[in-house]
Design an enzyme around this catalytic site. Structure first.
Site, short mmCIF file in Angstrom:
data_model
loop_
_atom_site.label_atom_id
_atom_site.label_comp_id
_atom_site.label_asym_id
_atom_site.label_seq_id
_atom_site.Cartn_x
_atom_site.Cartn_y
_atom_site.Cartn_z
N ARG A 1 0.90 -1.28 0.14
CA ARG A 1 0.16 -0.01 -0.02
C ARG A 1 0.80 1.33 0.13
NH1 ARG A 1 -2.89 -3.38 3.33
NH2 ARG A 1 -4.51 -4.16 2.66
N LYS B 1 1.70 11.44 -11.43
CA LYS B 1 1.00 10.46 -12.33
C LYS B 1 1.93 9.22 -12.46
CE LYS B 1 -2.50 13.41 -14.77
NZ LYS B 1 -3.16 13.69 -15.99
N GLU C 1 7.54 19.06 -25.09
CA GLU C 1 6.99 19.29 -23.85
C GLU C 1 7.44 20.54 -23.46
OE1 GLU C 1 4.37 17.58 -23.17
OE2 GLU C 1 5.00 15.55 -24.15
N LYS D 1 5.57 23.02 -14.89
CA LYS D 1 4.58 21.80 -14.66
C LYS D 1 4.32 21.82 -13.03
CE LYS D 1 3.47 17.36 -15.03
NZ LYS D 1 3.51 16.11 -15.62
N GLU E 1 -6.10 16.88 -11.06
CA GLU E 1 -6.76 17.49 -12.56
C GLU E 1 -8.19 17.48 -12.22
OE1 GLU E 1 -4.75 15.23 -15.57
OE2 GLU E 1 -6.43 15.75 -17.01
N ARG F 1 -5.20 21.47 -14.28
CA ARG F 1 -4.13 20.63 -14.80
C ARG F 1 -4.45 20.20 -16.28
NH1 ARG F 1 -0.93 15.92 -11.23
NH2 ARG F 1 0.41 15.15 -12.90
N ASN G 1 -2.76 19.28 -21.21
CA ASN G 1 -3.16 18.52 -22.42
C ASN G 1 -2.96 19.16 -23.75
OD1 ASN G 1 -3.63 15.74 -22.82
ND2 ASN G 1 -5.87 16.10 -23.57
N HIS H 1 -1.65 17.80 -27.23
CA HIS H 1 -1.87 16.39 -26.95
C HIS H 1 -3.32 15.56 -27.33
CE1 HIS H 1 1.95 16.99 -24.74
NE2 HIS H 1 2.12 15.90 -24.33
N HIS I 1 -1.81 12.60 -29.45
CA HIS I 1 -2.25 11.34 -29.16
C HIS I 1 -3.12 10.27 -30.10
CE1 HIS I 1 -1.92 11.89 -24.34
NE2 HIS I 1 -0.82 11.52 -24.89
N HIS J 1 6.90 10.35 -30.23
CA HIS J 1 5.99 11.10 -29.29
C HIS J 1 6.05 12.74 -29.43
CE1 HIS J 1 3.27 12.15 -25.99
NE2 HIS J 1 4.19 12.72 -25.34
N1 LIG Z 1 3.43 10.30 -15.50
C1 LIG Z 1 3.25 11.45 -16.12
O1 LIG Z 1 2.89 12.45 -16.05
C2 LIG Z 1 3.96 11.12 -17.71
C3 LIG Z 1 4.08 12.29 -18.65
C4 LIG Z 1 4.67 12.19 -19.93
C5 LIG Z 1 4.93 10.93 -20.32
N2 LIG Z 1 4.98 9.81 -19.53
C6 LIG Z 1 5.24 8.79 -19.70
O2 LIG Z 1 6.55 8.77 -20.18
C7 LIG Z 1 7.18 7.68 -21.13
C8 LIG Z 1 8.10 8.17 -22.14
O3 LIG Z 1 9.12 8.82 -21.45
P1 LIG Z 1 10.48 9.02 -22.01
O4 LIG Z 1 10.21 9.78 -23.38
O5 LIG Z 1 11.46 9.24 -21.13
O6 LIG Z 1 10.86 7.27 -22.84
P2 LIG Z 1 11.56 6.27 -22.05
O7 LIG Z 1 11.53 5.86 -20.78
O8 LIG Z 1 11.05 4.99 -23.18
O9 LIG Z 1 13.23 6.53 -22.77
C9 LIG Z 1 13.71 6.50 -23.84
C10 LIG Z 1 14.69 5.92 -24.21
O10 LIG Z 1 15.79 6.60 -23.91
C11 LIG Z 1 16.60 5.74 -23.25
N3 LIG Z 1 17.21 6.58 -22.22
C12 LIG Z 1 16.94 6.96 -21.02
N4 LIG Z 1 17.90 7.94 -20.48
C13 LIG Z 1 18.98 8.02 -21.21
C14 LIG Z 1 20.20 8.39 -21.28
N5 LIG Z 1 20.50 9.41 -20.46
N6 LIG Z 1 21.16 8.33 -22.38
C15 LIG Z 1 20.95 7.41 -23.20
N7 LIG Z 1 19.63 6.92 -23.43
C16 LIG Z 1 18.60 6.78 -22.52
C17 LIG Z 1 15.82 4.73 -22.79
O11 LIG Z 1 16.62 3.42 -22.58
C18 LIG Z 1 14.82 4.47 -23.94
O12 LIG Z 1 15.24 3.82 -24.85
C19 LIG Z 1 5.86 7.12 -21.65
O13 LIG Z 1 5.54 5.97 -20.99
C20 LIG Z 1 4.72 7.92 -21.18
O14 LIG Z 1 3.49 7.50 -21.19
C21 LIG Z 1 4.40 9.91 -18.18
#
Ligand SMILES: NC(=O)c1ccc[n+]([C@@H]2O[C@H](COP(=O)([O-])OP(=O)(O)OC[C@H]3O[C@@H](n4cnc5c(N)ncnc54)[C@H](O)[C@@H]3O)[C@@H](O)[C@H]2O)c1
Length: 357
Positions: free
Chosen positions: A119, A141, A183, A224, A234, A238, A242, A245, A249, A262
């Site tokens: 939990r 999130k 972003e 942010k 939200e 918040r 979006n 997006h 999306h 993305h």
């Molecule tokens: N929680 C939220 O509010 C929120 C907001 C936006 C996106 N997201 C989520 O975030 C995810 C996308 O995140 P992302 O864009 O970081 O992608 P990711 O986590 O897939 O990372 C992208 C790639 O970069 C590589 N990588 C990471 N750090 C590195 C570094 N320092 N050097 C070299 N390679 C590196 C990773 O291994 C991966 O292959 C999605 O799942 C999305 O749904 C969540």
């Protein structure tokens, strides 16, 4: 080192940002008396930054390490179950702390597991992509994907700290950097004038300069944090995050998350939201020019993708953030003046999307 304090109803924590931050930051307050310490880390990131991470974790104390396979497909229940079993086998209890180092995939996944294990155990985010630094690690999130859609099953679960070491970005490929830049462009037009000036003074190469990057992240993450600090769950405001997006999306979903990043999809989504705002009479030519300049500088302007516009529009109707199948947009009345839950005339929407995809 720059610090952004974030105070919310359910938790307060600091987002710390700096070059080689893992080497200089003290760990005692992050551990806060935990009896077990775990590091869940992206396998790719561990391969590239092992020394930096090990030095930091040794300062924290004796720790258990689990490497996570990268990729959106691993952000799921089955992986979570393996993680829970791993934690139990190593004697983790609620008096533990989990450090999560990686991009948004690792952060979302580790946050989700931390929210559920017994939990809730404390989690410290160590984002290693620009997107994770300015966006996903902030605001609590957390989620995993199911076959019906991305981020469908999740929670609001705040970390106890976010530690953003800019030195990780030295190995981040340009295409991943661009995902984060998209972003920051969003945050700039939503309301961060200094961030917009900074973006317009640089390009994909010069933005990597560490003091510039530190300022970029400070401004974008700060924006942010300011929004989620006012509306943690939200209930309203918040939703402005979006911006760009709704169409973004839908495009990713039509393309089944292949062949478009993305960041590129969000850039098209931002162009759609800006164009609609312009056609509704809110934005002037100068604002549109600054926007075009901004996305071109970072290689986000892109070419036409060749999608069927009607498919994009029908995917927008399924967006989990819409009510009653009505497409709601975040529009811009001026730079810094967003409006959420804005209905858009279907003919106008069809015309704008047809002009972009
Ligand atoms: N929680 C939220 O509010 C929120 C907001 C936006 C996106 N997201 C989520 O975030 C995810 C996308 O995140 P992302 O864009 O970081 O992608 P990711 O986590 O897939 O990372 C992208 C790639 O970069 C590589 N990588 C990471 N750090 C590195 C570094 N320092 N050097 C070299 N390679 C590196 C990773 O291994 C991966 O292959 C999605 O799942 C999305 O749904 C969540």
């Amino acid at each position: 080192v720059k610090t952004i304090p974030l105070a919310m109803e359910s938790a307060s924590y600091d987002i710390r940002i700096g070059v080689s931050l893992l080497d200089s930051i003290e760990t005692e307050s992050l551990i806060a008396g935990a009896e077990r310490i775990g590091l869940i880390v992206s396998r790719t990131v561990f391969g590239l930054h092992r020394g930096r991470l090990e030095r930091f974790m040794r300062k924290a104390g004796k720790y258990e390490l689990i490497e996570m396979d990268d990729g959106e497909e691993n952000k799921n229940y089955r992986y979570a179950e393996r993680f829970f079993e791993w934690m139990l086998a190593r004697g983790f209890t609620r008096k533990s702390v989990i450090f999560a180092a990686g991009g948004g995939v690792v952060g979302d996944f580790a946050g989700y597991c931390a929210a559920l294990f017994m939990r809730g155990v404390p989690v410290v985010h160590i984002p290693t992509t620009l997107l994770a630094m300015v966006d996903s690690s902030i605001g609590g999130k957390v989620a995993v994907n199911i076959s019906a859609g991305k981020n469908i099953v999740g929670a609001f679960y705040q970390p106890c700290a976010v530690v953003e070491d800019i030195s990780f970005l030295s190995t981040l490929p340009d295409d991943e950097l661009k995902n984060g830049i998209a972003e920051t462009v969003k945050h700039a037009f939503l309301g961060e004038q200094e961030l917009l000036d900074l973006l317009l003074a640089h390009d994909l190469h010069s933005i990597r300069n560490e003091p510039v990057m530190e300022e970029l992240i400070f401004r974008s993450a700060g924006y942010k944090a300011g929004v989620v600090g006012r509306d943690e769950r939200e209930a309203g405001l918040r939703a402005i995050l979006n911006f760009g997006h709704t169409a973004g999306h839908a495009i990713e979903s039509v393309m089944e998350y292949r062949g478009i990043s993305h960041g590129e999809a969000v850039a098209v989504g931002l162009r759609a939201a800006m164009a609609i705002s312009r056609r509704m009479g809110y934005l002037d030519d100068e604002t549109m020019r600054r926007f075009d300049d901004c996305i071109e500088r970072y290689g986000l302007a892109g070419k036409r993708i060749g999608l069927d516009p009607s498919k994009v529009i029908s995917h927008m109707k399924y967006d989990k953030k819409n009510f009653d199948g009505r497409i709601q947009f975040v529009l811009l009345k001026a730079i810094g003046s967003p409006a959420y839950n804005q209905p858009v005339d279907e003919a106008l929407l069809a015309d704008v999307i047809a002009g972009l995809v």
